[in-house]
Design an enzyme around this catalytic site. Structure first.
Site, PDB file in Angstrom:
ATOM      1  N   TYR A  56       0.847  -1.191   0.000  1.00  0.00           N
ATOM      2  CA  TYR A  56       0.000   0.000   0.000  1.00  0.00           C
ATOM      3  C   TYR A  56       0.883   1.242   0.000  1.00  0.00           C
ATOM      4  CZ  TYR A  56      -3.740  -3.240   1.400  1.00  0.00           C
ATOM      5  OH  TYR A  56      -4.635  -4.280   1.468  1.00  0.00           O
ATOM      6  N   HIS A 125      -0.117 -11.886   0.753  1.00  0.00           N
ATOM      7  CA  HIS A 125      -1.041 -10.986   0.047  1.00  0.00           C
ATOM      8  C   HIS A 125      -1.734 -11.689  -1.116  1.00  0.00           C
ATOM      9  CE1 HIS A 125      -1.558  -6.391  -0.580  1.00  0.00           C
ATOM     10  NE2 HIS A 125      -2.668  -7.021  -0.822  1.00  0.00           N
ATOM     11  N   SER A 204     -13.288  -5.192   1.055  1.00  0.00           N
ATOM     12  CA  SER A 204     -14.296  -4.616   0.143  1.00  0.00           C
ATOM     13  C   SER A 204     -15.704  -5.083   0.503  1.00  0.00           C
ATOM     14  CB  SER A 204     -13.980  -4.975  -1.318  1.00  0.00           C
ATOM     15  OG  SER A 204     -12.829  -4.314  -1.760  1.00  0.00           O
ATOM     16  N   PRO A 205     -16.074  -5.001   1.793  1.00  0.00           N
ATOM     17  CA  PRO A 205     -17.405  -5.488   2.197  1.00  0.00           C
ATOM     18  C   PRO A 205     -18.541  -4.596   1.713  1.00  0.00           C
ATOM     19  CG  PRO A 205     -16.356  -4.379   4.037  1.00  0.00           C
ATOM     20  CD  PRO A 205     -15.322  -4.460   2.945  1.00  0.00           C
ATOM     21  N   GLY A 207     -18.738  -3.608  -1.487  1.00  0.00           N
ATOM     22  CA  GLY A 207     -18.738  -3.697  -2.943  1.00  0.00           C
ATOM     23  C   GLY A 207     -17.916  -2.590  -3.583  1.00  0.00           C
ATOM     24  N   ARG A 208     -16.707  -2.369  -3.020  1.00  0.00           N
ATOM     25  CA  ARG A 208     -15.804  -1.312  -3.501  1.00  0.00           C
ATOM     26  C   ARG A 208     -16.496   0.057  -3.487  1.00  0.00           C
ATOM     27  NH1 ARG A 208     -11.235  -3.922  -5.365  1.00  0.00           N
ATOM     28  NH2 ARG A 208     -11.534  -6.170  -5.608  1.00  0.00           N
ATOM     29  N   PHE A 210     -19.702   0.754  -3.776  1.00  0.00           N
ATOM     30  CA  PHE A 210     -20.985   0.872  -4.465  1.00  0.00           C
ATOM     31  C   PHE A 210     -22.156   0.720  -3.499  1.00  0.00           C
ATOM     32  CE2 PHE A 210     -24.569  -0.319  -7.099  1.00  0.00           C
ATOM     33  CZ  PHE A 210     -24.419   0.483  -8.221  1.00  0.00           C
TER      34      PHE A 210
END
Length: 329
Positions: A56, A125, A204-205, A207-208, A210
């Site tokens: 990161y 990773h 990403s819980p 949905g990134r 969305f």
């Protein structure tokens, strides 16, 4: 905040953690002050799990996370990751590399950047097909014996990979993408985690973003945002998914919560050893996410959620063919 036991080796963390990648993504430059403010507030609200990685930035996020958590080191669990060949001159990984010597080098680098003596949870990773997973697990076992690492985890690993690694060094957590619209893990990974008593960390819980209302219009996404190239954000798919989100938003309003909170609450009801790690660069979003731990859903509520948002109702694949081919299956 409620605590959850993940794995059978003694690791306990808050029901909701914080994914630290957004403060080091390819659009917004790493920001030490922002990371400090966000993580400090998360600790105040009861969060104990903070998930970073050497990739990161690369590197910068670990430095910022380490500084932000230094004063509360004894109250938090810091997770980091190895597994890529990196260059300080490039923000993109140069390839996979999980050779044992590279794992040891990566661990020492992460320890130095984080400013800690021990990494609480060290993940591979991504699975490196060039290195037997037994060698990877053996290298991490050596780091645990040396006191540099407490617990071992794998990211986006296939069931057979998990079983083989677990025989060499017990795995405390598997981290994979998981949300209402990305649920491949339900087929074999989640049942395996229950069987082997391994925790599940969901990245990403939302949905990134969305499912929190971010990027429901292409114009919401800045140039260079990685989502612009993903299947679910292509024109026809995005229009379809936006209509689903509007229904989901209305359902959340009827439950007196936000869409993000409803998505996280649904996930928390899935499995007792599951911990989502939503990430954000906005303080109000952080507070909103953490408050989801207080929401209780009935079986009828859960069914209503899944009737609107599921892999069967959503348009577009998780990844394109190139990205899908890189996954460990």
């Amino acid at each position: 905040m409620q605590q959850r036991r993940i794995g059978s080796q003694g690791l306990t963390v808050s029901a909701i953690g914080v994914g630290c990648m957004p403060s080091a993504n390819a659009v917004a430059p790493p920001d030490e002050a922002l990371t400090s403010a966000l993580l400090g507030r998360a600790v105040e609200l009861g969060v104990t799990l903070f998930d970073t990685a050497e990739a990161y930035g690369p590197y910068v996020n670990e430095i910022n996370v380490g500084k932000a958590l230094r004063a509360v080191r004894d109250r938090v669990v810091i997770a980091s990751k190895f597994g890529y060949r990196l260059s300080a001159d490039s923000r993109l990984p140069l390839g996979l590399d999980s050779r044992p010597e590279r794992i040891r080098e990566a661990c020492d680098g992460s320890l130095k950047r984080l400013g800690v003596e021990t990494i609480d949870l060290l993940f591979q990773h991504r699975v490196d097909p060039a290195v037997p997973i037994e060698d990877v697990a053996g290298a991490v076992a050596g780091l645990i014996k040396a006191g540099k690492v407490r617990f071992f985890g794998l990211c986006e690993a296939a069931p057979d990979t998990i079983r083989r690694a677990h025989r060499v060094q017990p795995i405390s957590a598997v981290e994979s993408e998981y949300s209402l619209w990305t649920r491949e893990s339900e087929t074999s990974i989640l049942p395996l985690c229950r069987e082997l008593d391994i925790g599940f960390v969901a990245y990403s819980p939302l949905g990134r973003g969305f499912l929190a209302g971010s990027g429901t219009q292409l114009s919401d996404l800045p140039e260079g945002d990685y989502r612009r190239g993903m299947p679910r954000w292509q024109a026809d798919a995005l229009a379809h998914n936006r209509r689903l989100f509007e229904q989901f938003q209305a359902l959340a309003a009827s439950k007196n919560c936000t869409p993000a909170q409803l998505a996280l609450a649904w996930l928390l009801h899935r499995q007792a050893n599951m911990v989502p790690i939503p990430g954000t660069t906005k303080l109000h979003r952080l507070e909103e996410n953490i408050a989801a731990a207080q929401i209780r859903l009935s079986p009828d509520d859960l069914a209503a959620v899944e009737q609107i948002i599921s892999p069967e109702t959503v348009a577009g694949a998780r990844y394109d063919q190139t990205q899908t081919a890189r996954l460990n299956r």
